[in-house]
Write a protein that holds these residues in place. Structure first.
Motif, PDB file in Angstrom:
ATOM      1  N   PRO A   1     144.512  37.571  29.276  1.00 53.28           N
ATOM      2  CA  PRO A   1     145.005  38.850  28.740  1.00 53.28           C
ATOM      3  C   PRO A   1     144.161  40.020  29.241  1.00 53.28           C
ATOM      4  N   SER A   2     144.140  40.180  30.550  1.00 52.85           N
ATOM      5  CA  SER A   2     143.402  41.251  31.209  1.00 52.85           C
ATOM      6  C   SER A   2     144.371  42.368  31.578  1.00 52.85           C
ATOM      7  N   ASN A   3     143.821  43.479  32.035  1.00 50.40           N
ATOM      8  CA  ASN A   3     144.658  44.616  32.425  1.00 50.40           C
ATOM      9  C   ASN A   3     145.642  44.189  33.512  1.00 50.40           C
ATOM     10  N   PRO A   4     146.955  44.294  33.263  1.00 52.53           N
ATOM     11  CA  PRO A   4     147.928  43.812  34.246  1.00 52.53           C
ATOM     12  C   PRO A   4     147.938  44.598  35.546  1.00 52.53           C
ATOM     13  N   VAL A   5     147.490  45.851  35.501  1.00 53.14           N
ATOM     14  CA  VAL A   5     147.600  46.720  36.662  1.00 53.14           C
ATOM     15  C   VAL A   5     146.359  46.647  37.540  1.00 53.14           C
ATOM     16  N   VAL A   6     145.195  46.932  36.971  1.00 55.10           N
ATOM     17  CA  VAL A   6     143.986  47.061  37.788  1.00 55.10           C
ATOM     18  C   VAL A   6     143.117  45.811  37.804  1.00 55.10           C
ATOM     19  N   SER A   7     143.389  44.841  36.961  1.00 54.92           N
ATOM     20  CA  SER A   7     142.655  43.572  37.016  1.00 54.92           C
ATOM     21  C   SER A   7     143.512  42.497  37.669  1.00 54.92           C
ATOM     22  N   ILE A   8     144.539  42.032  36.957  1.00 56.52           N
ATOM     23  CA  ILE A   8     145.415  40.999  37.509  1.00 56.52           C
ATOM     24  C   ILE A   8     146.165  41.539  38.727  1.00 56.52           C
ATOM     25  N   GLY A   9     146.603  42.788  38.657  1.00 51.95           N
ATOM     26  CA  GLY A   9     147.325  43.374  39.778  1.00 51.95           C
ATOM     27  C   GLY A   9     146.493  43.425  41.046  1.00 51.95           C
ATOM     28  N   THR A  10     145.202  43.714  40.913  1.00 52.10           N
ATOM     29  CA  THR A  10     144.332  43.751  42.087  1.00 52.10           C
ATOM     30  C   THR A  10     144.130  42.363  42.670  1.00 52.10           C
ATOM     31  N   VAL A  11     143.942  41.369  41.804  1.00 51.02           N
ATOM     32  CA  VAL A  11     143.796  39.985  42.287  1.00 51.02           C
ATOM     33  C   VAL A  11     145.045  39.580  43.068  1.00 51.02           C
ATOM     34  N   LEU A  12     146.213  39.858  42.515  1.00 50.51           N
ATOM     35  CA  LEU A  12     147.464  39.478  43.166  1.00 50.51           C
ATOM     36  C   LEU A  12     147.715  40.266  44.436  1.00 50.51           C
ATOM     37  N   GLY A  13     147.073  41.419  44.569  1.00 44.44           N
ATOM     38  CA  GLY A  13     147.261  42.240  45.755  1.00 44.44           C
ATOM     39  C   GLY A  13     146.517  41.744  46.980  1.00 44.44           C
ATOM     40  N   ILE A  14     145.562  40.826  46.808  1.00 48.15           N
ATOM     41  CA  ILE A  14     144.848  40.262  47.947  1.00 48.15           C
ATOM     42  C   ILE A  14     145.820  39.380  48.731  1.00 48.15           C
ATOM     43  N   PRO A  15     146.074  39.673  49.991  1.00 50.23           N
ATOM     44  CA  PRO A  15     147.049  38.888  50.758  1.00 50.23           C
ATOM     45  C   PRO A  15     146.751  37.387  50.695  1.00 50.23           C
TER      46      PRO A  15
END
Length: 327
Positions: A206-220
């Motif tokens: 349950p972390s920030n969906p945008v700047v935490s999880i979103g950043t992890v998922l943004g790594i190619p």
């Protein structure tokens, strides 16, 4: 059982601590030498250089929490901190006067910086730093590359580091966009794709969906690895009854046009069967009415208590997440 968690921030730290407690108490030989392996893939978008040292807020928050060294009252930093060095830096006009680093915390940053200057990648530096304590989990930075999150705050494109927007301005400046600098060229850190591909369960904290999880998922490569993983992907809502559990994730969600609700965040992540992230989603009992709509979108859902008020309630939440994943 191999458990991999996508995580960041205080919510991620408390969830992983509860997960570790549950694993140690419920799985065979969980305290030592067991087949239970807990790996956290941690957001590094909040990282930055400041006063000559490399700061990794999410990695450190999770490390301190698992080590029992985190200041629970403030929610960040070390127990028994002093701030003499920060006071001296302010007197010299160096650094950010509104971003205080404790003396013990600075010891961590100095150690990290020294190892980085020696040419070691962040993943190896993290392994060495975390080996000081028996964390009961492996912490992996999402990437060894420097991918820092900046916030665009006006129509002219003016931006600032996420930490300035978050800590100095308390997210009061309306965000136009979040930009992860150099993310396109970044690569997953060693062990990240393996932890996803070999997992028996993948959990989204349950972390920030945008700047935490979103950043992890943004790594190619990371989102693609999750899409191909054989393990179920179960997420835990960071929103309870239309409000953020901690922090200012609502300001981040508003910036990308997502409502502050458990249902909206589930839709933002999307069903894995339709090219999204999730197979299943846990909402709080206060949001039980959202379960049918979430399931109609192709994501299995259930309502359980989500408040992590102490290690015991965090462990119960972790148990619920694992139980739902194995059904």
């Amino acid at each position: 059982m191999k458990i991999t968690v996508l995580s960041g921030g205080v919510g991620g730290a408390r969830f992983i601590r509860g997960l570790r407690q549950h694993v140690r108490s419920a799985l065979p030989d969980g305290a030592a030498g067991s087949t239970a392996e807990l790996t956290a893939i941690v957001n590094t978008g909040d990282d930055m250089w400041l006063t000559g040292v490399r700061i990794a807020p999410d990695l450190d928050s999770i490390m301190y929490t698992l080590a029992g060294e985190n200041d629970e009252e403030r929610g960040w930093g070390r127990i028994g901190e002093t701030e003499r060095v920060s006071a001296e830096l302010r007197a010299y006009g160096v650094g950010w006067p509104w971003f205080t680093l404790g003396d013990l915390d600075l010891g961590t940053h100095l150690a990290r910086t020294s190892l980085l200057r020696d040419g070691l990648p962040l993943s190896e530096v993290t392994r060495r730093i975390t080996s000081r304590w028996d964390l009961g989990a492996t912490l992996l930075p999402a990437t060894d590359d420097e991918v820092e999150t900046h916030v665009v705050v006006d129509d002219a494109g003016t931006s600032m580091h996420f930490q300035e927007w978050w800590t100095r301005h308390r997210a009061a400046l309306p965000a136009r966009a979040f930009v992860q600098h150099r993310v396109e060229a970044a690569r997953p850190a060693p062990g990240v794709l393996e932890a996803i591909g070999s997992a028996d369960v993948i959990l989204v904290a349950p972390s920030n969906p945008v700047v935490s999880i979103g950043t992890v998922l943004g790594i190619p490569g990371i989102r693609e690895a999750i899409a191909a993983a054989p393990a179920p992907v179960v997420g835990v809502s960071p929103i309870i009854a239309g409000a953020v559990v901690r922090g200012m994730a609502d300001a981040c969600l508003s910036a990308i046009g997502v409502a502050t609700s458990a249902q909206a965040v589930a839709a933002h992540y999307g069903a894995r069967s339709a090219g999204g992230l999730l197979d299943a989603w846990l909402v709080d009992q206060a949001d039980a009415a959202a379960v049918p709509a979430v399931e109609a979108a192709g994501i299995r859902a259930t309502a359980v208590p989500l408040w992590m008020r102490d290690p015991e309630s965090s462990a119960r939440l972790a148990a619920d997440a694992l139980a739902f994943a194995t059904r």
